[in-house]
Design a protein around this motif. Structure first.
Motif, short mmCIF file in Angstrom:
data_model
loop_
_atom_site.label_atom_id
_atom_site.label_comp_id
_atom_site.label_asym_id
_atom_site.label_seq_id
_atom_site.Cartn_x
_atom_site.Cartn_y
_atom_site.Cartn_z
N TYR A 80 39.38 32.10 35.78
CA TYR A 80 39.09 32.87 36.99
C TYR A 80 38.88 31.95 38.19
N PHE A 81 38.13 30.85 37.96
CA PHE A 81 37.86 29.92 39.05
C PHE A 81 39.15 29.29 39.56
N GLN A 135 32.79 40.12 33.03
CA GLN A 135 32.88 39.48 31.72
C GLN A 135 31.51 38.98 31.27
N LEU A 136 30.77 38.35 32.19
CA LEU A 136 29.44 37.83 31.85
C LEU A 136 28.48 38.97 31.53
N CYS A 193 37.64 31.57 29.94
CA CYS A 193 37.99 32.63 30.89
C CYS A 193 37.39 32.35 32.27
N SER A 194 36.16 31.84 32.30
CA SER A 194 35.52 31.53 33.58
C SER A 194 36.30 30.46 34.33
N PHE A 214 34.85 37.82 36.71
CA PHE A 214 33.92 36.87 36.09
C PHE A 214 32.56 37.53 35.84
N ILE A 215 32.04 38.25 36.85
CA ILE A 215 30.74 38.90 36.71
C ILE A 215 30.79 39.99 35.64
N CYS A 238 38.77 38.18 41.44
CA CYS A 238 38.51 37.17 40.42
C CYS A 238 37.00 37.00 40.20
N ALA A 239 36.22 37.03 41.30
CA ALA A 239 34.77 36.93 41.16
C ALA A 239 34.21 38.15 40.43
N TYR A 240 34.77 39.32 40.73
CA TYR A 240 34.32 40.55 40.05
C TYR A 240 34.63 40.48 38.56
N ILE A 269 34.08 32.53 26.79
CA ILE A 269 33.52 32.79 28.12
C ILE A 269 33.82 31.62 29.06
#
Length: 263
Positions: free
Chosen positions: A101-102, A69-70, A97-98, A66-67, A62-64, A94
């Motif tokens: 993910y969180f 996407q950003l 979606c963020s 987010f990164i 999930c962290a990957y 953004i």
């Protein structure tokens, strides 16, 4: 076709098992060893899932995501190209979606780590009582509403049922879930006051309940030998991070002493 004895029956009811004072049936050895066994009490494990630990490893994904996407948004200049409406839409997408993910990361972590290492149940044959270590949670809320519970019940008020349910799989198929449900009834009636699982995915459901009843009625000498060493409720594999990070099983001091001793 037999009908349920209890009111109400457990969801997915298949059949009732013998009562706490009925003669126990023949039994074999347990599929897994008890946490503890002696002439005073028997403690059985009720670990919540045999695959526990798989969700927590998805949190870095999930962290990957987010990164990634950003990075794409910055690379293609989503925040400064186009008119104000386009930029606001990009910012909203953004942010949405963020947040997703969180929440997903927190939810998956919550599923694997928030539940205690075990949810044991103790059967004290001298006091003729059972002691249940449970856990309350709101499954969709990863940020609160979680706490351990303990309860004590008279053995004569205990009833057991076999249940079977169909559930979805991640691949879109169906899987059969089964287990033994324990009900606490109002004394002298079949009215259910409380219900909890004794076991899920156990291959020999009748044998597990017969094992408990044999112990409570005849004692440990009547049980078949088990070659597997018992383990403590807080003893978990070192490689399973979810169980290592999970809360310890901690009985209230007074109940812990009572459940392990004779009157």
């Amino acid at each position: 076709m037999p009908s349920p004895m209890l009111d109400p029956p457990c969801p997915g009811w298949k059949r009732d098992l013998p009562g706490p004072t009925d003669p126990p049936k023949a039994l074999g050895g347990p599929e897994q060893p008890p946490n503890y066994l002696d002439g005073i009490y028997l403690e059985l494990s009720r670990r919540s899932s045999s695959v526990r630990g798989t969700f927590v490893v998805t949190v870095p994904l999930c962290a990957y995501a987010f990164i990634w996407q950003l990075t794409i948004a910055i690379r293609y200049d989503w925040f400064s190209s186009g008119d104000m409406t386009d930029r606001l839409i990009a910012l909203f997408v953004i942010a949405l979606c963020s947040a997703g993910y969180f929440y997903l990361a927190a939810f998956l972590y919550h599923i694997d780590v928030s539940t205690p290492r075990d949810l044991p149940i103790r059967f004290n044959r001298v006091r003729r009582r059972i002691y249940v270590y449970g856990f309350h949670q709101v499954w969709w809320n990863p940020f609160g509403g979680r706490y351990a519970t303990t309860a004590s019940h008279d053995w004569n008020d205990v009833r057991a049922e076999v249940w079977e349910q169909w559930g979805p799989t991640a691949g879109g198929g169906l899987i059969i879930k089964w287990g033994v449900s324990i009900a606490i009834v109002k004394p002298g009636t079949n009215e259910v006051l409380e219900r909890f699982h004794l076991s899920t995915y156990n291959q020999d459901l009748d044998n597990l309940w017969a094992y408990v009843c044999t112990y409570m009625q005849l004692g440990p000498d009547a049980l078949p030998p088990c070659d597997i060493e018992p383990r403590d409720a807080n003893d978990v594999p070192a490689y399973n991070l979810a169980l290592r990070w999970a809360p310890l099983v901690e009985w209230p001091e007074a109940m812990d002493i009572e459940s392990r001793s004779a009157p």
